[in-house]
Design an enzyme around this catalytic site. Structure first.
Site, short mmCIF file in Angstrom:
data_model
loop_
_atom_site.label_atom_id
_atom_site.label_comp_id
_atom_site.label_asym_id
_atom_site.label_seq_id
_atom_site.Cartn_x
_atom_site.Cartn_y
_atom_site.Cartn_z
N HIS A 268 47.75 14.01 89.17
CA HIS A 268 47.35 13.50 90.50
C HIS A 268 48.05 14.37 91.54
O HIS A 268 47.85 15.59 91.56
CB HIS A 268 47.73 12.02 90.53
CG HIS A 268 47.18 11.24 91.69
ND1 HIS A 268 46.24 11.69 92.54
CD2 HIS A 268 47.46 9.97 92.11
CE1 HIS A 268 45.96 10.76 93.45
NE2 HIS A 268 46.70 9.70 93.21
N HIS A 307 38.28 17.66 89.00
CA HIS A 307 38.51 16.46 89.78
C HIS A 307 37.64 15.35 89.22
O HIS A 307 36.51 15.62 88.80
CB HIS A 307 38.13 16.71 91.26
CG HIS A 307 38.71 15.70 92.18
ND1 HIS A 307 38.11 14.48 92.39
CD2 HIS A 307 39.84 15.71 92.93
CE1 HIS A 307 38.85 13.79 93.24
NE2 HIS A 307 39.90 14.50 93.57
N ASP A 363 44.63 20.95 95.57
CA ASP A 363 45.97 21.40 95.23
C ASP A 363 46.05 22.87 94.84
O ASP A 363 47.15 23.39 94.66
CB ASP A 363 46.51 20.56 94.07
CG ASP A 363 46.90 19.19 94.54
OD1 ASP A 363 47.40 19.10 95.66
OD2 ASP A 363 46.68 18.23 93.79
N1 ACO Z 1 41.37 23.03 82.97
C1 ACO Z 1 40.67 23.18 81.82
N2 ACO Z 1 39.80 22.26 81.34
C2 ACO Z 1 39.65 21.15 82.07
C3 ACO Z 1 40.34 20.92 83.28
C4 ACO Z 1 41.23 21.90 83.73
N3 ACO Z 1 41.91 21.77 84.86
N4 ACO Z 1 40.00 19.72 83.78
C5 ACO Z 1 39.12 19.20 82.93
N5 ACO Z 1 38.91 20.05 81.89
C6 ACO Z 1 37.98 19.87 80.78
C7 ACO Z 1 38.51 18.86 79.76
O1 ACO Z 1 39.27 19.49 78.77
C8 ACO Z 1 37.23 18.28 79.26
O2 ACO Z 1 36.67 19.18 78.34
P1 ACO Z 1 35.90 18.66 77.02
O3 ACO Z 1 34.70 17.94 77.55
O4 ACO Z 1 35.60 19.90 76.26
O5 ACO Z 1 36.86 17.76 76.32
C9 ACO Z 1 36.32 18.23 80.47
O6 ACO Z 1 36.79 19.29 81.32
C10 ACO Z 1 36.37 16.90 81.24
O7 ACO Z 1 37.73 16.64 81.55
P2 ACO Z 1 38.37 15.21 81.77
O8 ACO Z 1 39.84 15.31 81.53
O9 ACO Z 1 37.61 14.20 80.97
O10 ACO Z 1 38.06 14.97 83.29
P3 ACO Z 1 38.72 13.85 84.19
O11 ACO Z 1 37.73 13.50 85.24
O12 ACO Z 1 39.29 12.75 83.37
O13 ACO Z 1 39.99 14.63 84.81
C11 ACO Z 1 41.46 15.74 86.21
C12 ACO Z 1 40.11 14.99 86.10
C13 ACO Z 1 42.61 14.82 85.72
C14 ACO Z 1 41.72 16.05 87.67
C15 ACO Z 1 41.39 17.02 85.35
O14 ACO Z 1 40.34 17.85 85.80
C16 ACO Z 1 42.72 17.79 85.34
O15 ACO Z 1 43.60 17.49 84.53
N6 ACO Z 1 42.87 18.81 86.27
C17 ACO Z 1 44.10 19.54 86.35
C18 ACO Z 1 45.11 18.72 87.13
C19 ACO Z 1 44.78 18.68 88.62
O16 ACO Z 1 44.50 19.70 89.24
N7 ACO Z 1 44.86 17.46 89.20
C20 ACO Z 1 44.64 17.27 90.62
C21 ACO Z 1 43.44 16.44 90.88
S1 ACO Z 1 43.20 16.31 92.59
C22 ACO Z 1 44.29 15.17 93.08
O17 ACO Z 1 44.74 14.29 92.39
C23 ACO Z 1 44.71 15.27 94.40
#
Ligand code: ACO
Length: 428
Positions: A268, A307, A363
């Site tokens: 987050h 996101h 971010d």
């Molecule tokens: N890098 C690589 N792969 C990713 C990323 C990433 N940053 N984010 C998602 N994926 C992939 C997952 O591995 C998954 O792949 P799969 O379908 O092969 O298993 C797919 O994309 C879907 O990902 P989820 O984790 O199910 O997506 P979710 O909506 O739950 O997660 C989140 C969203 C937590 C923001 C995620 O994208 C992440 O961890 N990003 C990196 C952390 C980040 O930047 N957080 C800030 C968010 S903005 C904020 O809070 C202000």
């Protein structure tokens, strides 16, 4: 003839149900009538992590993730970032409309005269180790601040509610900046009513010696914009925590401390810190191919990408990228920018990211700016929490005024064992 209802047929019983549709939504409680036999609890919806559950109605912030749209109270984020001050936007988010000149002057005066922290707080801060994580301190100090105001617990008294909303908005920046001074072994600097909210934050962080402090206009503008971009983002993890704690009628300081704790995590608000650590780990553009291999294989995540709601470019990321250019004209270019630009370019053109709709989020570039301004990496999430206080409070007071809301209490699908006979310890 079309009807705003959903017809459901339960094939277990062959019974049919007609459920009203409102705003593309059905009420989960309308499912409860679906039973196999009298005495059943009735049907629930199962939704881990609230992927498809609206927990509230709200008029504060619109996020249209598919189209990359963010609006506060109907105003597009880019217009606000370009034209308004942070306190003007805070007023908009909290009161629902942009202030007239007189209203803004009164609001600014009210906030700025309350920015200094009561003496107890610096004393509490001094008890923390200097290398304590600033977010751990922010969470603790926000809750500690609440102990100074017993009337903050009277959350159903509207007048007192607004008194504490203003106090928290005013002191949020000071809670962050004062702890930074402690962590650096520096004396505390009081705010100055002549400065803007962003300017005051910079003064409390960086002023050396007595007398007046004049922030660099480009840097002050950057902080102002970054604060505006982070002020609210509807029902995310932190805000949902604020509403959940607030639903038990806990005081707003305790609820905001909980919201800040939720924000702290690397998935987050902690992501801006994680982005910088990732860029530092990559160290050089030549190491990017190996790093991207580990992302593709699922060993690593590209922090600052992806996101839950935006499946398009986060509109805030676009604005921040532009702010970064303006800041670097003053501070000099952050060498990590080259790594970030290259990562972005690869990610935007590769199938792995395109298929999963992974775009840079708010971010991805904010940390590079903060670093250029001399703000330590561990403070980055605090930079997010300071302005988000406004959103938390707007959502909190909206919840308390919503007569449909009750104490938050989700259900579970229980899959554990039942009716086991107690076994004495010597027989286990
Ligand atoms: N890098 C690589 N792969 C990713 C990323 C990433 N940053 N984010 C998602 N994926 C992939 C997952 O591995 C998954 O792949 P799969 O379908 O092969 O298993 C797919 O994309 C879907 O990902 P989820 O984790 O199910 O997506 P979710 O909506 O739950 O997660 C989140 C969203 C937590 C923001 C995620 O994208 C992440 O961890 N990003 C990196 C952390 C980040 O930047 N957080 C800030 C968010 S903005 C904020 O809070 C202000």
């Amino acid at each position: 003839m079309s009807k705003d209802t959903l017809s459901i047929r339960d094939n277990r019983t062959e019974k049919e149900y007609e459920i009203p549709i409102w705003e593309d939504t059905i009420r989960a409680m309308d499912l409860r009538q679906i039973k196999v036999k009298d005495g059943d609890f009735g049907m629930m919806s199962y939704d881990p992590a609230f992927l498809n559950t609206a927990n509230t109605k709200s008029t504060v912030t619109l996020v249209d993730g598919g189209n990359g749209i963010l609006q506060y109270r109907g105003y597009p984020i880019a217009d606000l970032a370009e034209n308004a001050s942070f306190l003007e936007v805070a007023y908009l988010i909290l009161f629902g409309e942009l202030p007239k000149a007189g209203e803004l002057a009164k609001w600014e005066a009210e906030i700025k005269t309350q920015m200094a922290l009561p003496e107890a707080l610096p004393n509490i801060m001094k008890a923390f180790p200097k290398d304590a994580h600033p977010m751990g301190a922010f969470v603790s100090n926000t809750a500690a601040l609440g102990t100074l105001y017993p009337d903050a617990r009277e959350v159903l008294d509207e007048e007192l509610r607004w008194k504490h909303i203003k106090n928290l908005v005013a002191k949020s920046a000071s809670l962050g900046a004062y702890f930074y001074r402690h962590s650096q072994g520096l004396g505390f600097v009081d705010p100055d009513e002549k400065l803007s909210y962003a300017g005051n934050f910079l003064r409390m962080m960086f002023h050396e010696g007595g007398g007046d402090y004049t922030p660099d206009p480009a840097v002050e503008r950057a902080i102002n914009i970054l604060f505006i971009l982070h002020a609210d983002h509807e029902q995310n993890c932190g805000t949902t925590t604020m509403r959940t704690i607030g639903s038990s009628q806990a005081d707003p300081y305790s609820a905001a401390a909980g919201a800040a704790a939720a924000l702290y995590g690397p998935l987050h608000g902690g992501a801006n810190e994680a982005v910088l650590r990732m860029l530092a780990e990559i160290e050089d553009v030549s190491n990017i191919p190996a790093f991207m291999d580990s992302v593709r294989s699922g060993d690593k995540r590209l922090m600052g990408f992806g996101h839950r709601v935006y499946k398009n470019y986060d509109p805030r990321a676009k604005i921040i990228k532009k702010v970064a250019e303006d800041v670097f004209k003053v501070t000099g270019r952050n060498p990590l920018l080259d790594i970030a630009l290259e990562l972005e370019q690869i990610a935007l053109s590769e199938d792995y990211f395109i298929e999963r709709k992974l775009y840079p989020n708010v971010d991805f570039y904010s940390g590079i700016i903060y670093q250029a301004l001399g703000i330590p990496v561990s403070m980055f999430t605090v930079m997010f929490a300071i302005p988000r206080m406004v959103g938390w409070l707007a959502q909190w007071t909206e919840m308390l005024g919503d007569n449909e809301q009750k104490i938050a209490r989700p259900r579970q699908v229980f899959l554990g064992p039942v009716d086991k006979k107690f076994v004495p310890i010597e027989e286990r």
